[in-house]
Design a protein around this motif. Structure first.
Motif, PDB file in Angstrom:
ATOM      1  N   PRO A  36       0.648  -0.751   0.022  1.00  0.00           N
ATOM      2  CA  PRO A  36      -0.203  -0.415  -0.200  1.00  0.00           C
ATOM      3  C   PRO A  36       0.718   1.564  -0.217  1.00  0.00           C
ATOM      4  CG  PRO A  36      -1.330  -1.586   1.391  1.00  0.00           C
ATOM      5  CD  PRO A  36       0.255  -2.055   1.154  1.00  0.00           C
ATOM      6  N   MET A  37       1.901   1.114   0.550  1.00  0.00           N
ATOM      7  CA  MET A  37       2.625   2.314   0.685  1.00  0.00           C
ATOM      8  C   MET A  37       3.497   2.881  -0.888  1.00  0.00           C
ATOM      9  SD  MET A  37       2.747   4.228   3.299  1.00  0.00           S
ATOM     10  CE  MET A  37       2.368   4.074   4.888  1.00  0.00           C
ATOM     11  N   PHE A  38       3.924   1.442  -0.902  1.00  0.00           N
ATOM     12  CA  PHE A  38       4.305   1.414  -2.882  1.00  0.00           C
ATOM     13  C   PHE A  38       3.098   2.599  -3.615  1.00  0.00           C
ATOM     14  CE2 PHE A  38       5.309  -0.385  -6.660  1.00  0.00           C
ATOM     15  CZ  PHE A  38       6.206  -0.292  -7.428  1.00  0.00           C
ATOM     16  N   PHE A  39       1.902   2.253  -3.431  1.00  0.00           N
ATOM     17  CA  PHE A  39       0.800   2.604  -4.457  1.00  0.00           C
ATOM     18  C   PHE A  39       0.473   4.345  -4.311  1.00  0.00           C
ATOM     19  CE2 PHE A  39      -0.412  -1.429  -4.615  1.00  0.00           C
ATOM     20  CZ  PHE A  39      -0.575  -1.895  -5.615  1.00  0.00           C
ATOM     21  N   LEU A  40       1.052   4.415  -2.467  1.00  0.00           N
ATOM     22  CA  LEU A  40       1.113   6.142  -2.250  1.00  0.00           C
ATOM     23  C   LEU A  40       2.048   6.656  -2.810  1.00  0.00           C
ATOM     24  CD1 LEU A  40      -1.143   7.611  -0.774  1.00  0.00           C
ATOM     25  CD2 LEU A  40       0.381   6.931   1.723  1.00  0.00           C
ATOM     26  N   PHE A  41       3.275   5.715  -2.848  1.00  0.00           N
ATOM     27  CA  PHE A  41       4.418   6.795  -2.574  1.00  0.00           C
ATOM     28  C   PHE A  41       4.389   6.591  -4.440  1.00  0.00           C
ATOM     29  CE2 PHE A  41       5.873   6.436   1.132  1.00  0.00           C
ATOM     30  CZ  PHE A  41       7.076   7.598   1.531  1.00  0.00           C
ATOM     31  N   GLY A  42       3.811   5.469  -5.646  1.00  0.00           N
ATOM     32  CA  GLY A  42       3.838   5.868  -6.631  1.00  0.00           C
ATOM     33  C   GLY A  42       2.308   6.883  -6.739  1.00  0.00           C
ATOM     34  N   THR A  43       1.971   7.268  -6.838  1.00  0.00           N
ATOM     35  CA  THR A  43       1.035   8.275  -6.637  1.00  0.00           C
ATOM     36  C   THR A  43       1.350   9.534  -6.329  1.00  0.00           C
ATOM     37  OG1 THR A  43      -1.138   6.683  -6.620  1.00  0.00           O
ATOM     38  CG2 THR A  43      -1.649   8.992  -6.305  1.00  0.00           C
ATOM     39  N   VAL A  44       1.870   9.831  -5.216  1.00  0.00           N
ATOM     40  CA  VAL A  44       2.655  10.891  -5.111  1.00  0.00           C
ATOM     41  C   VAL A  44       3.442  11.877  -6.529  1.00  0.00           C
ATOM     42  CG1 VAL A  44       3.945  12.476  -3.833  1.00  0.00           C
ATOM     43  CG2 VAL A  44       1.745  11.146  -2.699  1.00  0.00           C
ATOM     44  N   GLY A  45       4.204  10.299  -6.886  1.00  0.00           N
ATOM     45  CA  GLY A  45       4.374  10.904  -7.902  1.00  0.00           C
ATOM     46  C   GLY A  45       4.309  10.048  -9.225  1.00  0.00           C
ATOM     47  N   GLY A  46       3.345  10.401  -9.140  1.00  0.00           N
ATOM     48  CA  GLY A  46       3.077  10.319 -10.828  1.00  0.00           C
ATOM     49  C   GLY A  46       2.292  11.727 -10.699  1.00  0.00           C
ATOM     50  N   TRP A  47       2.226  12.121  -9.504  1.00  0.00           N
ATOM     51  CA  TRP A  47       1.432  13.523  -9.705  1.00  0.00           C
ATOM     52  C   TRP A  47       2.650  14.208  -9.944  1.00  0.00           C
ATOM     53  CZ3 TRP A  47      -3.121  15.519 -10.907  1.00  0.00           C
ATOM     54  CH2 TRP A  47      -3.977  14.320 -11.291  1.00  0.00           C
ATOM     55  N   LEU A  48       3.799  14.299  -9.305  1.00  0.00           N
ATOM     56  CA  LEU A  48       5.023  15.094  -9.749  1.00  0.00           C
ATOM     57  C   LEU A  48       5.268  14.958 -10.436  1.00  0.00           C
ATOM     58  CD1 LEU A  48       6.969  13.757  -6.126  1.00  0.00           C
ATOM     59  CD2 LEU A  48       5.737  16.671  -7.079  1.00  0.00           C
ATOM     60  N   LEU A  49       5.185  14.072 -11.918  1.00  0.00           N
ATOM     61  CA  LEU A  49       5.275  13.625 -13.153  1.00  0.00           C
ATOM     62  C   LEU A  49       4.172  14.363 -14.012  1.00  0.00           C
ATOM     63  CD1 LEU A  49       6.363  10.360 -13.226  1.00  0.00           C
ATOM     64  CD2 LEU A  49       7.644  11.599 -14.097  1.00  0.00           C
ATOM     65  N   VAL A  50       3.389  14.254 -13.281  1.00  0.00           N
ATOM     66  CA  VAL A  50       2.452  15.226 -14.515  1.00  0.00           C
ATOM     67  C   VAL A  50       2.310  16.820 -15.023  1.00  0.00           C
ATOM     68  CG1 VAL A  50      -0.166  15.876 -14.159  1.00  0.00           C
ATOM     69  CG2 VAL A  50       0.177  13.584 -14.321  1.00  0.00           C
ATOM     70  N   PHE A  51       2.659  16.886 -13.262  1.00  0.00           N
ATOM     71  CA  PHE A  51       3.110  18.796 -12.727  1.00  0.00           C
ATOM     72  C   PHE A  51       4.759  19.240 -13.896  1.00  0.00           C
ATOM     73  CE2 PHE A  51      -0.634  18.596 -10.112  1.00  0.00           C
ATOM     74  CZ  PHE A  51      -1.378  19.194 -10.802  1.00  0.00           C
ATOM     75  N   GLY A  52       5.398  17.663 -13.789  1.00  0.00           N
ATOM     76  CA  GLY A  52       6.589  18.377 -14.522  1.00  0.00           C
ATOM     77  C   GLY A  52       7.139  17.715 -15.934  1.00  0.00           C
ATOM     78  N   SER A  53       6.465  17.370 -16.404  1.00  0.00           N
ATOM     79  CA  SER A  53       6.550  16.421 -17.244  1.00  0.00           C
ATOM     80  C   SER A  53       5.757  17.399 -19.236  1.00  0.00           C
ATOM     81  CB  SER A  53       6.109  15.406 -17.914  1.00  0.00           C
ATOM     82  OG  SER A  53       6.347  14.582 -16.609  1.00  0.00           O
ATOM     83  N   PRO A  54       6.629  16.876 -20.047  1.00  0.00           N
ATOM     84  CA  PRO A  54       5.799  17.922 -21.263  1.00  0.00           C
ATOM     85  C   PRO A  54       4.378  17.134 -21.139  1.00  0.00           C
ATOM     86  CG  PRO A  54       7.850  16.929 -21.487  1.00  0.00           C
ATOM     87  CD  PRO A  54       7.627  16.023 -20.249  1.00  0.00           C
ATOM     88  N   TYR A  55       3.443  18.377 -21.856  1.00  0.00           N
ATOM     89  CA  TYR A  55       2.187  18.165 -22.110  1.00  0.00           C
ATOM     90  C   TYR A  55       1.870  16.395 -22.680  1.00  0.00           C
ATOM     91  CZ  TYR A  55      -2.736  18.621 -23.355  1.00  0.00           C
ATOM     92  OH  TYR A  55      -4.056  17.830 -23.612  1.00  0.00           O
ATOM     93  N   GLY A  56       2.009  15.587 -23.583  1.00  0.00           N
ATOM     94  CA  GLY A  56       1.444  14.392 -24.177  1.00  0.00           C
ATOM     95  C   GLY A  56       1.938  13.825 -23.144  1.00  0.00           C
ATOM     96  N   LEU A  57       3.096  13.602 -22.946  1.00  0.00           N
ATOM     97  CA  LEU A  57       3.500  12.105 -21.808  1.00  0.00           C
ATOM     98  C   LEU A  57       2.843  12.881 -20.022  1.00  0.00           C
ATOM     99  CD1 LEU A  57       5.394  10.106 -21.672  1.00  0.00           C
ATOM    100  CD2 LEU A  57       6.795  11.835 -20.268  1.00  0.00           C
TER     101      LEU A  57
END
Length: 119
Positions: A36-57
């Motif tokens: 569950p902590m892996f999923f939680l950290f993955g979700t937080v990391g995913g949101w960081l990727l959303v705001f740090g990545s180019p538009y398509g990605l």
């Protein structure tokens, strides 16, 4: 700013997760919520990727965060709810998983209201 977010997503979240695993082991947490902590950290990391990545990605990550993450976090929270062990780490995992879909819905509603008010 994008580089900082990408650094946090690619380096900070994995290191934070590993540090948390060692901390749970050092504190002797019985049946630690590793997955569950892996999923939680993955979700937080995913949101960081959303705001740090180019538009398509970012669009690809956003679909994952809106579709898969709520289901996985809810399922892991429900699974932990059935367990008898309740350390602070278990409670954080449970409440984070249950609150994520609600916060996601509130964010979508806020964006919809803001879009309505702007037009």
């Amino acid at each position: 700013m994008q580089n900082v977010l990408l650094f946090l997503a690619m380096i900070g979240c994995p290191i934070g997760y590993i540090v948390l695993l060692f901390r749970m082991r050092r504190e002797g947490v019985g049946n630690p919520p590793i997955i569950p902590m892996f999923f939680l950290f993955g979700t937080v990391g995913g949101w960081l990727l959303v705001f740090g990545s180019p538009y398509g990605l970012a669009a690809l990550f956003t679909v994952f965060l809106f579709v898969v993450s709520p289901i996985v976090l809810l399922a892991s929270s429900y699974w932990l709810q059935l367990k008898e062990e309740r350390s602070i780490y278990h409670r954080i995992s449970i409440w984070s998983g249950f609150w994520y879909p609600a916060l996601l819905g509130l964010a979508v509603a806020a964006v919809a209201v803001a879009d309505f008010l702007i037009q």
